[in-house]
Write an enzyme that holds these catalytic residues in place. Structure first.
Site, PDB file in Angstrom:
ATOM      1  N   GLU A   1       0.824  -1.214   0.000  1.00 57.98           N
ATOM      2  CA  GLU A   1       0.000   0.000   0.000  1.00 57.98           C
ATOM      3  C   GLU A   1       0.860   1.267   0.000  1.00 57.98           C
ATOM      4  O   GLU A   1       1.497   1.585   1.007  1.00 57.98           O
ATOM      5  CB  GLU A   1      -0.897  -0.004   1.255  1.00 57.98           C
ATOM      6  CG  GLU A   1      -1.761   1.244   1.383  1.00 57.98           C
ATOM      7  CD  GLU A   1      -2.727   1.187   2.560  1.00 57.98           C
ATOM      8  OE1 GLU A   1      -2.492   0.392   3.492  1.00 57.98           O
ATOM      9  OE2 GLU A   1      -3.702   1.949   2.531  1.00 57.98           O
TER      10      GLU A   1
ATOM     11  N   GLU B   1     -11.887   1.404   5.095  1.00 58.45           N
ATOM     12  CA  GLU B   1     -10.921   1.757   6.139  1.00 58.45           C
ATOM     13  C   GLU B   1     -11.105   3.257   6.367  1.00 58.45           C
ATOM     14  O   GLU B   1     -10.470   4.091   5.722  1.00 58.45           O
ATOM     15  CB  GLU B   1      -9.494   1.443   5.683  1.00 58.45           C
ATOM     16  CG  GLU B   1      -8.502   1.647   6.824  1.00 58.45           C
ATOM     17  CD  GLU B   1      -7.068   1.654   6.355  1.00 58.45           C
ATOM     18  OE1 GLU B   1      -6.309   0.800   6.811  1.00 58.45           O
ATOM     19  OE2 GLU B   1      -6.712   2.505   5.515  1.00 58.45           O
TER      20      GLU B   1
HETATM   21  C1  LER Z   1      -3.263   1.529   6.303  1.00 53.60           C
HETATM   22  O1  LER Z   1      -4.123   0.839   5.458  1.00 53.60           O
HETATM   23  C2  LER Z   1      -3.248   2.960   5.993  1.00 53.60           C
HETATM   24  O2  LER Z   1      -3.947   3.416   5.128  1.00 53.60           O
HETATM   25  C3  LER Z   1      -2.362   3.833   6.748  1.00 53.60           C
HETATM   26  O3  LER Z   1      -2.755   5.165   6.608  1.00 53.60           O
HETATM   27  C4  LER Z   1      -2.246   3.497   8.197  1.00 53.60           C
HETATM   28  O4  LER Z   1      -3.353   3.934   8.893  1.00 53.60           O
HETATM   29 MN    MN Z   2      -5.277   2.198   3.882  1.00 54.63          MN
END
Ligand code: LER
Ligand code: MN
Length: 274
Positions: free
Chosen positions: A153, A247
């Site tokens: 990511e 998220e």
């Molecule tokens: C994790 O998925 C993310 O997006 C980071 O910003 C940690 O919070």
């Molecule tokens: Mn994230």
């Protein structure tokens, strides 16, 4: 595309972008009641999770595991894959490998976000990327043994200086030995870093492996100013079939954020005809 919602089991992450905070049983029950298809779990470590307990909850609520995050290794221990200390890099990799194994048992990928770390002080970007690449080659191939991918990511500039933009990360992933790492494209980070979110997703194409479904202000989609229609059109055009996983901040509260997310998910499903 499939719906998912986050459950955090990490007390140190309080205030972070996760929807449910009161344990797996509570999170799974609430997610299922709203019609989510899966949960994304943020544990303090693989050891904090119990296979039988989670399997029981998934069976009972007809849910799947969308992914499991590794950020607990950063929040709890401050371990990263690019730490200058070789012993800490090794612990970081072991911590992630255990989550790959746990997630793999549920057919789900593990996520590398915060544990990628950053380059600073005496550490060059070149050296940090060499360490990160070696770790991804290893973890990507390890995930392949479970028949899953490993998710990398890119984060916004305030959280890492390794890769902030998807296309730069994609170009670098293509240079690795492993072909089993995919991008986790978090729409919140992308809102900060990309000039055209849809174009970036199109360019990454088959490397897009997971989406963090968050609006510009990290609230539920529909509660910020992100224009979701062109993003969904791009995902449809690249034949993305994975999760749109919320998220997001639990604002104004967990249930309201979850409800708004599933409503937005239904709206975008209509756009794709899924
Ligand atoms: C994790 O998925 C993310 O997006 C980071 O910003 C940690 O919070
Ligand atoms: Mn994230």
């Amino acid at each position: 595309m499939k719906s998912a919602i986050t459950i955090s089991l990490v007390t140190q992450a309080k205030g972070g972008p996760f929807v449910y905070w009161d344990g797996l049983a509570d999170g799974c029950a609430r997610a299922a009641a709203l019609g989510f298809g899966a949960v994304e779990i943020f544990p303090p470590s693989a050891h904090a999770l119990d296979i039988a307990e989670l399997q029981g909850l998934l069976d009972h609520h007809k849910l799947k595991v969308a992914a499991i995050g590794t950020g607990g290794g950063w929040l709890v221990h401050k371990w990263t894959l690019t730490h200058p200390d070789a012993a800490i890099r090794k612990q970081a990799r072991e911590f992630i490998r255990e989550i790959v194994d746990f997630a793999g048992g549920f057919g789900a990928p593990a996520i590398l976000g915060s544990m990628q770390g950053r380059w600073e002080n005496d550490l060059t970007r070149e050296q940090a990327l060499a360490w990160l690449g070696e770790a991804l080659d290893d973890l990507g191939e390890h995930a392949a043994r479970h028949g899953t991918v490993f998710l990398y990511e890119p984060l916004n500039r305030y959280e890492t200086n390794l890769f902030n933009r998807q296309t730069a990360a994609a170009a670098w992933l293509r240079t690795l030995k492993t072909q089993n790492v995919r991008l986790l494209c978090d729409l919140y980070h992308m809102n900060i870093e990309e000039s055209d979110l849809a174009a970036a997703l199109r360019e990454c194409g088959p490397l897009v492996g997971h989406i963090h479904f968050a609006d510009s202000n990290r609230r539920a989609i529909g509660m910020g100013h992100t224009d979701i229609a062109p993003i969904i059109a791009a995902l449809r055009d690249i034949s993305y079939k994975g999760y749109l996983s919320a998220e997001i901040l639990p604002l104004p509260d967990s249930d309201a954020a979850a409800k708004r997310t599933i409503e937005s998910f239904h709206k975008v499903s209509e756009m794709t005809g899924d």
